[in-house]
Design a protein around this motif. Structure first.
Motif, mmCIF file in Angstrom:
data_model
loop_
_atom_site.group_PDB
_atom_site.id
_atom_site.type_symbol
_atom_site.label_atom_id
_atom_site.label_comp_id
_atom_site.label_asym_id
_atom_site.label_seq_id
_atom_site.Cartn_x
_atom_site.Cartn_y
_atom_site.Cartn_z
ATOM 1 N N PRO A 140 0.829 -1.219 0.000
ATOM 2 C CA PRO A 140 0.000 0.000 0.000
ATOM 3 C C PRO A 140 0.855 1.258 0.000
ATOM 4 N N ASN A 141 0.400 2.269 -0.694
ATOM 5 C CA ASN A 141 1.150 3.507 -0.818
ATOM 6 C C ASN A 141 0.682 4.484 0.264
ATOM 7 N N ARG A 142 1.227 4.338 1.450
ATOM 8 C CA ARG A 142 0.808 5.157 2.587
ATOM 9 C C ARG A 142 1.280 6.596 2.462
ATOM 10 N N ARG A 143 2.419 6.814 1.841
ATOM 11 C CA ARG A 143 2.926 8.184 1.701
ATOM 12 C C ARG A 143 2.033 8.995 0.767
ATOM 13 N N ARG A 144 1.608 8.401 -0.323
ATOM 14 C CA ARG A 144 0.711 9.097 -1.256
ATOM 15 C C ARG A 144 -0.627 9.394 -0.581
ATOM 16 N N ALA A 145 -1.093 8.457 0.238
ATOM 17 C CA ALA A 145 -2.346 8.668 0.958
ATOM 18 C C ALA A 145 -2.206 9.818 1.952
ATOM 19 N N LEU A 146 -1.097 9.864 2.644
ATOM 20 C CA LEU A 146 -0.866 10.935 3.611
ATOM 21 C C LEU A 146 -0.809 12.291 2.913
ATOM 22 N N LEU A 147 -0.134 12.351 1.774
ATOM 23 C CA LEU A 147 -0.045 13.610 1.029
ATOM 24 C C LEU A 147 -1.404 14.055 0.487
ATOM 25 N N ALA A 148 -2.261 13.112 0.165
ATOM 26 C CA ALA A 148 -3.577 13.461 -0.372
ATOM 27 C C ALA A 148 -4.544 13.907 0.721
ATOM 28 N N VAL A 149 -4.440 13.343 1.895
ATOM 29 C CA VAL A 149 -5.411 13.596 2.955
ATOM 30 C C VAL A 149 -5.008 14.771 3.854
ATOM 31 N N THR A 150 -3.728 15.032 3.988
ATOM 32 C CA THR A 150 -3.243 16.056 4.914
ATOM 33 C C THR A 150 -3.853 17.439 4.691
ATOM 34 N N PRO A 151 -3.960 17.956 3.462
ATOM 35 C CA PRO A 151 -4.560 19.295 3.310
ATOM 36 C C PRO A 151 -5.994 19.371 3.820
ATOM 37 N N PHE A 152 -6.781 18.339 3.595
ATOM 38 C CA PHE A 152 -8.169 18.350 4.046
ATOM 39 C C PHE A 152 -8.259 18.227 5.566
ATOM 40 N N LEU A 153 -7.383 17.437 6.155
ATOM 41 C CA LEU A 153 -7.355 17.313 7.609
ATOM 42 C C LEU A 153 -6.939 18.634 8.247
ATOM 43 N N LEU A 154 -5.929 19.282 7.698
ATOM 44 C CA LEU A 154 -5.486 20.567 8.234
ATOM 45 C C LEU A 154 -6.565 21.644 8.078
ATOM 46 N N LEU A 155 -7.287 21.617 6.973
ATOM 47 C CA LEU A 155 -8.368 22.569 6.777
ATOM 48 C C LEU A 155 -9.477 22.348 7.803
ATOM 49 N N GLY A 156 -9.799 21.112 8.083
ATOM 50 C CA GLY A 156 -10.818 20.813 9.087
ATOM 51 C C GLY A 156 -10.386 21.229 10.479
ATOM 52 N N LEU A 157 -9.118 20.977 10.827
ATOM 53 C CA LEU A 157 -8.627 21.379 12.144
ATOM 54 C C LEU A 157 -8.554 22.897 12.261
ATOM 55 N N ALA A 158 -8.235 23.575 11.158
ATOM 56 C CA ALA A 158 -8.229 25.040 11.161
ATOM 57 C C ALA A 158 -9.644 25.578 11.371
ATOM 58 N N ASP A 159 -10.617 24.890 10.833
ATOM 59 C CA ASP A 159 -12.010 25.283 11.035
ATOM 60 C C ASP A 159 -12.401 25.155 12.503
ATOM 61 N N VAL A 160 -11.965 24.086 13.157
ATOM 62 C CA VAL A 160 -12.240 23.918 14.587
ATOM 63 C C VAL A 160 -11.592 25.045 15.382
ATOM 64 N N LEU A 161 -10.345 25.376 15.071
ATOM 65 C CA LEU A 161 -9.662 26.472 15.773
ATOM 66 C C LEU A 161 -10.354 27.811 15.519
ATOM 67 N N LEU A 162 -10.800 28.033 14.293
ATOM 68 C CA LEU A 162 -11.499 29.272 13.967
ATOM 69 C C LEU A 162 -12.772 29.393 14.790
ATOM 70 N N LEU A 163 -13.509 28.306 14.918
ATOM 71 C CA LEU A 163 -14.725 28.340 15.728
ATOM 72 C C LEU A 163 -14.415 28.617 17.195
ATOM 73 N N LEU A 164 -13.320 28.052 17.688
ATOM 74 C CA LEU A 164 -12.941 28.303 19.084
ATOM 75 C C LEU A 164 -12.546 29.759 19.305
ATOM 76 N N PHE A 165 -11.814 30.347 18.354
ATOM 77 C CA PHE A 165 -11.389 31.737 18.500
ATOM 78 C C PHE A 165 -12.536 32.722 18.306
ATOM 79 N N TRP A 166 -13.578 32.317 17.602
ATOM 80 C CA TRP A 166 -14.736 33.188 17.421
ATOM 81 C C TRP A 166 -15.545 33.320 18.702
ATOM 82 N N GLY A 167 -15.316 32.430 19.643
ATOM 83 C CA GLY A 167 -16.031 32.514 20.906
ATOM 84 C C GLY A 167 -17.274 31.642 20.960
#
Length: 71
Positions: free
Chosen positions: A11-38
């Protein structure tokens, strides 16, 4: 599917990590944005399980080449 000489059968785990990481980071940034909004922390963390679940499903699909024979 015919493998060329340089392709691996594992299995190509590195390619999977590279494909999924931007979406995971965007989702986590959304959680942080909601927390900072109060907004109450419960609402920010309520969207965290679906983000993680979809990221894990996408990683499994990419790492196991589940979608290769369907395109």
């Amino acid at each position: 599917m015919a493998l060329s000489q340089g392709e691996e059968t594992t299995p190509n785990r590195r390619r999977a990590l590279l494909a999924v990481t931007p979406f995971l980071l965007l989702g986590l940034a959304d959680v942080l944005l909601l927390l900072f909004w109060g907004i109450e922390p419960l609402w920010a963390f309520a969207i965290l399980p679906p983000i993680l679940f979809c990221s894990v499903l996408a990683w499994l699909a990419f790492s196991t080449d589940f979608l290769d024979d369907r395109t």
